[in-house]
Design a protein around this motif. Sequence first.
Motif, mmCIF file in Angstrom:
data_model
loop_
_atom_site.group_PDB
_atom_site.id
_atom_site.type_symbol
_atom_site.label_atom_id
_atom_site.label_comp_id
_atom_site.label_asym_id
_atom_site.label_seq_id
_atom_site.Cartn_x
_atom_site.Cartn_y
_atom_site.Cartn_z
ATOM 1 N N VAL A 1 0.760 -1.207 0.098
ATOM 2 C CA VAL A 1 -0.051 -0.001 -0.119
ATOM 3 C C VAL A 1 1.056 1.445 -0.009
ATOM 4 C CG1 VAL A 1 -1.739 1.389 1.303
ATOM 5 C CG2 VAL A 1 -1.753 -1.327 1.160
ATOM 6 N N ALA A 2 1.987 1.297 0.738
ATOM 7 C CA ALA A 2 2.814 2.228 0.834
ATOM 8 C C ALA A 2 3.558 2.578 -0.571
ATOM 9 C CB ALA A 2 3.981 2.168 1.814
ATOM 10 N N ARG A 3 3.729 1.693 -1.262
ATOM 11 C CA ARG A 3 4.276 1.759 -2.503
ATOM 12 C C ARG A 3 3.282 2.258 -3.656
ATOM 13 N NH1 ARG A 3 7.677 -3.528 -4.244
ATOM 14 N NH2 ARG A 3 8.279 -2.262 -6.265
ATOM 15 N N LEU A 4 2.138 1.879 -3.412
ATOM 16 C CA LEU A 4 1.331 2.505 -4.490
ATOM 17 C C LEU A 4 0.839 4.024 -4.257
ATOM 18 C CD1 LEU A 4 -1.171 -0.596 -4.734
ATOM 19 C CD2 LEU A 4 0.230 0.283 -6.468
ATOM 20 N N LEU A 5 0.744 4.219 -2.614
ATOM 21 C CA LEU A 5 0.577 5.613 -2.492
ATOM 22 C C LEU A 5 1.698 6.546 -2.923
ATOM 23 C CD1 LEU A 5 -1.304 5.090 1.062
ATOM 24 C CD2 LEU A 5 -2.281 5.510 -1.178
ATOM 25 N N ASP A 6 2.827 5.922 -2.681
ATOM 26 C CA ASP A 6 4.078 6.710 -3.049
ATOM 27 C C ASP A 6 3.951 7.032 -4.792
ATOM 28 O OD1 ASP A 6 5.028 6.954 -0.657
ATOM 29 O OD2 ASP A 6 6.498 5.401 -0.777
ATOM 30 N N ALA A 7 3.558 6.163 -5.502
ATOM 31 C CA ALA A 7 3.484 6.229 -6.966
ATOM 32 C C ALA A 7 2.232 7.071 -7.224
ATOM 33 C CB ALA A 7 3.242 4.836 -7.388
ATOM 34 N N TYR A 8 1.247 7.230 -6.341
ATOM 35 C CA TYR A 8 0.338 8.142 -6.680
ATOM 36 C C TYR A 8 0.363 9.599 -5.992
ATOM 37 C CZ TYR A 8 -1.816 3.525 -7.660
ATOM 38 O OH TYR A 8 -2.102 2.361 -8.220
ATOM 39 N N ARG A 9 1.624 9.638 -5.323
ATOM 40 C CA ARG A 9 1.839 10.929 -4.481
ATOM 41 C C ARG A 9 0.849 11.356 -3.687
ATOM 42 N NH1 ARG A 9 4.919 14.498 -9.345
ATOM 43 N NH2 ARG A 9 6.270 12.772 -10.435
ATOM 44 N N VAL A 10 0.390 10.267 -2.813
ATOM 45 C CA VAL A 10 -0.580 10.643 -1.742
ATOM 46 C C VAL A 10 0.293 10.911 -0.667
ATOM 47 C CG1 VAL A 10 -2.427 9.643 -0.260
ATOM 48 C CG2 VAL A 10 -2.276 9.220 -2.879
#
Length: 297
Positions: A56-65
């Motif tokens: 989840v952290a990697r995806l949120l980083d990718a989405y710049r959340v």
Amino acid sequence: MRYGPAVRRRKLGAELRRQRELTGMTSRQAADVVGWHQSKVSRIETGSSGAKPSDVARLLDAYRVADPELRALLGALCGADTTGPGDGRTGARRGWWYAYRDLLPSAYLDFISLESEASRSRTLETTVVPGLLQTPEYARAVTRAALADPPDHQVDELVRVRMARQAVLHREQPGKPLELCAVLDEAVLRHEVGSPEVMAGQLGHLLTTAALPNVRLHVLPFSRGNHIGITGPFVIFSFPRIADLDVVVLDHLTSSLYLERKEDLRAYASAFAILRAHALPHEKSLDYIAGIHHGTQ
């Protein structure tokens, strides 16, 4: 391995998909950014596969959340307890309830983690005082009644957990206190649990806790007759800024049922609104509780 109950996986996946779409990325592009196969992103978004906190952290980083509140909420949905020290592997923080993982059933742990992240709780109770409003003595009596001859140390631990849960009503960080609105059938107030002294202390505690600005109590007197909640208690959890994450929890003797379909949520939200309108207003409810407390009702 699956992380968290199905309802949380699906809600987590839906919100991750929404965050991806806000960036304009396709699932293939998101997978390329984080170095995964597209199917993994799709499985997470549909809830057919769980996501580790690090995923989840990697995806949120990718989405710049960057919003810490949103990241904490989504971390909780994937099973990352977000109020305690890190586990040293994923960067996720463990909640206080982690220490009780060997004592509590997984459904109860899931309930506590959702409660800890919720911004609002609407609950109907028909037989016992809600856990967030119980005194230690009342909680002890309820626990002993619910279990078959439990040892004292188990009762002590379970009561300790119930008292720890109540911190959400007073929290300052990471968010505001939980807004609790409870509709109580009069049977909750009349049913003697423990002893007359325990009930007197419990009724007094209800009056004290109801003075908190984030707590609202509504009593359904017997005189109001049958009502839509007669089939049983329920809890509706709502979360900060994301209405689609709302969930209804129905407790059974050995398990909890999570309802997440929009039609179910609408039905229970409507039922709660009807119950609240049918019940006494907050101030009159407190007068009613005080009357029972002092033996004048």
